[in-house]
Design an enzyme around this catalytic site. Structure first.
Site, PDB file in Angstrom:
ATOM      1  N   ILE A  21      10.949  -9.954  39.308  1.00 52.15           N
ATOM      2  CA  ILE A  21      11.135  -9.232  39.219  1.00 52.15           C
ATOM      3  C   ILE A  21      11.149  -8.320  39.839  1.00 52.15           C
ATOM      4  O   ILE A  21      11.482  -7.296  39.795  1.00 52.15           O
ATOM      5  CB  ILE A  21       9.261  -8.320  38.658  1.00 52.15           C
ATOM      6  CG1 ILE A  21       8.512  -8.343  40.301  1.00 52.15           C
ATOM      7  CG2 ILE A  21       8.848  -9.521  37.994  1.00 52.15           C
ATOM      8  CD1 ILE A  21       7.328  -7.479  39.996  1.00 52.15           C
ATOM      9  N   GLY A  22      12.389  -8.047  41.143  1.00 53.95           N
ATOM     10  CA  GLY A  22      13.043  -7.507  41.752  1.00 53.95           C
ATOM     11  C   GLY A  22      13.503  -7.987  43.093  1.00 53.95           C
ATOM     12  O   GLY A  22      13.484  -8.275  43.228  1.00 53.95           O
ATOM     13  N   GLY A  24      16.473  -6.283  46.595  1.00 52.63           N
ATOM     14  CA  GLY A  24      17.842  -5.611  47.129  1.00 52.63           C
ATOM     15  C   GLY A  24      18.385  -6.291  47.959  1.00 52.63           C
ATOM     16  O   GLY A  24      17.970  -8.054  47.784  1.00 52.63           O
ATOM     17  N   SER A  27      15.497  -7.784  50.322  1.00 57.86           N
ATOM     18  CA  SER A  27      13.818  -8.085  50.377  1.00 57.86           C
ATOM     19  C   SER A  27      13.977  -8.258  48.756  1.00 57.86           C
ATOM     20  O   SER A  27      15.101  -8.181  47.640  1.00 57.86           O
ATOM     21  CB  SER A  27      13.023  -7.023  50.038  1.00 57.86           C
ATOM     22  OG  SER A  27      13.391  -5.660  49.486  1.00 57.86           O
ATOM     23  N   VAL A  29      11.363  -9.262  45.654  1.00 58.15           N
ATOM     24  CA  VAL A  29      10.027  -9.430  45.132  1.00 58.15           C
ATOM     25  C   VAL A  29       8.867  -9.920  43.072  1.00 58.15           C
ATOM     26  O   VAL A  29       9.927 -10.213  42.682  1.00 58.15           O
ATOM     27  CB  VAL A  29       9.993  -7.498  44.252  1.00 58.15           C
ATOM     28  CG1 VAL A  29       8.272  -7.380  44.330  1.00 58.15           C
ATOM     29  CG2 VAL A  29       9.728  -7.051  45.387  1.00 58.15           C
ATOM     30  N   LYS A  44       5.995  -8.852  48.112  1.00 58.34           N
ATOM     31  CA  LYS A  44       7.010  -8.571  48.098  1.00 58.34           C
ATOM     32  C   LYS A  44       8.201  -9.449  49.705  1.00 58.34           C
ATOM     33  O   LYS A  44       6.630  -8.744  51.275  1.00 58.34           O
ATOM     34  CB  LYS A  44       7.210  -7.202  48.773  1.00 58.34           C
ATOM     35  CG  LYS A  44       8.645  -6.360  49.114  1.00 58.34           C
ATOM     36  CD  LYS A  44       8.330  -5.074  49.194  1.00 58.34           C
ATOM     37  CE  LYS A  44      10.160  -4.426  49.757  1.00 58.34           C
ATOM     38  NZ  LYS A  44       9.963  -3.218  49.879  1.00 58.34           N
ATOM     39  N   ASP A 135      11.915   8.822  52.497  1.00 54.37           N
ATOM     40  CA  ASP A 135      13.052   8.578  50.932  1.00 54.37           C
ATOM     41  C   ASP A 135      12.398   8.574  49.601  1.00 54.37           C
ATOM     42  O   ASP A 135      12.711   7.690  48.528  1.00 54.37           O
ATOM     43  CB  ASP A 135      13.256   6.811  51.225  1.00 54.37           C
ATOM     44  CG  ASP A 135      14.375   6.019  49.973  1.00 54.37           C
ATOM     45  OD1 ASP A 135      15.325   6.817  50.039  1.00 54.37           O
ATOM     46  OD2 ASP A 135      14.481   4.951  50.141  1.00 54.37           O
TER      47      ASP A 135
END
Length: 280
Positions: A21-22, A24, A27, A29, A44, A135
């Site tokens: 689902i995600g 970067g 990392s 996820v 994650k 952040d």
């Protein structure tokens, strides 16, 4: 970007992997399932082979696992498998704050203030536990279908009482456009850096504009360090003078001129909400 170590795998530890689902640069996820509880979870995993990034990922997991608040994403478990550290956390529905604002440009002011109250409460809890987020930005704020806010991604977080730092001295940590001046310049920071970033989020949520917008790194940095943004009251008069003053105080260049902590921010937001209710 590092290769996905979970590609083709059906499980990590005891957790079933449903779909990606995600992710970067360091990392990835996955939506997962905890067969022991039947809960859907987010898995994650740090995909980097860089030892420093792995240590930072584990520190994030340890920091986030110690936070228990309705407005902070909860970490259920953490570990490592085949050399890759991972954390198991709540799986959220809803959408990021940035997507919500794009979809609902007509979002009532009262609802915007309620979102800010929840963000401030979550950050206040983190600070009370000695944790700086570092952040704070709309992409790290999840709004659930019922309106509940969940702070996400403590990847740049730091413990106030830690004597070491996993970032390079003098290097800015965070996202350009939301960084405080002291963060941008690589100086030492405290909780007032998160207050500044919160102010940027609040300004953007209330006015529809970024306070330090620009098309290039030099333009944004020049405005961040040398220009005061247009007052909230000028761009969104419906906010009233007190709410406008609060946001502008959060955006003060000098940390000493910002609110001392998030309890003060929450109190002012609640007063603004009460005043708005009386007016309507």
């Amino acid at each position: 970007m590092e290769p996905d170590p979970l590609e083709g795998r059906q499980a990590l530890g005891r957790y079933e992997l449903i779909r990606k689902i995600g992710g970067g640069a360091a990392s990835v996820v996955y939506q997962g399932l905890d067969p022991e509880t039947g809960l859907a979870v987010a898995v994650k995993v740090c995909t980097s082979r860089n030892a420093k990034l792995r240590r930072r990922f584990l520190l994030e997991a340890q920091i986030a696992a110690g936070l228990r608040h309705p407005n902070v994403t909860r970490v259920h478990d953490l570990g490592a498998e085949d050399g890759f550290p991972y954390l198991i956390q709540e799986l959220h529905g809803g959408e990021d704050l940035s997507d919500l604002v794009k979809r609902r440009p007509d979002l009532p002011l009262s609802e915007r203030i309620l979102l800010l109250v929840q963000i401030a409460r979550g950050l206040g809890h983190a600070h009370a536990q000695g944790v700086l987020h570092r952040d704070v930005k709309p992409r790290n704020v999840r709004v659930l279908p019922d309106g509940t806010v969940k702070l996400m991604d403590f990847g740049f977080a730091r413990l106030l009482d830690r004597s070491f730092n996993l970032t390079t001295q003098g290097v800015a940590v965070g996202t350009l456009g939301y960084l405080s001046p002291e963060q941008f310049q690589g100086h030492a920071v405290d909780g007032r850096a998160d207050i500044f970033s919160f102010g940027v989020v609040a300004y953007e949520l209330l006015t529809g504009e970024r306070p330090f917008a620009g098309f290039s790194f030099p333009e944004i940095s020049r405005r961040l360090l040398g220009e005061d943004p247009v007052p909230v009251a000028d761009r969104a008069p419906e906010c009233g003078p007190r709410l406008s003053a609060l946001v502008m105080a959060c955006l003060a260049k000098e940390p000493a001129r910002r609110p001392a902590g998030f309890p003060d921010v929450v109190m002012e937001l609640e007063v603004a909400l009460a005043n708005l209710t009386r007016r309507t």
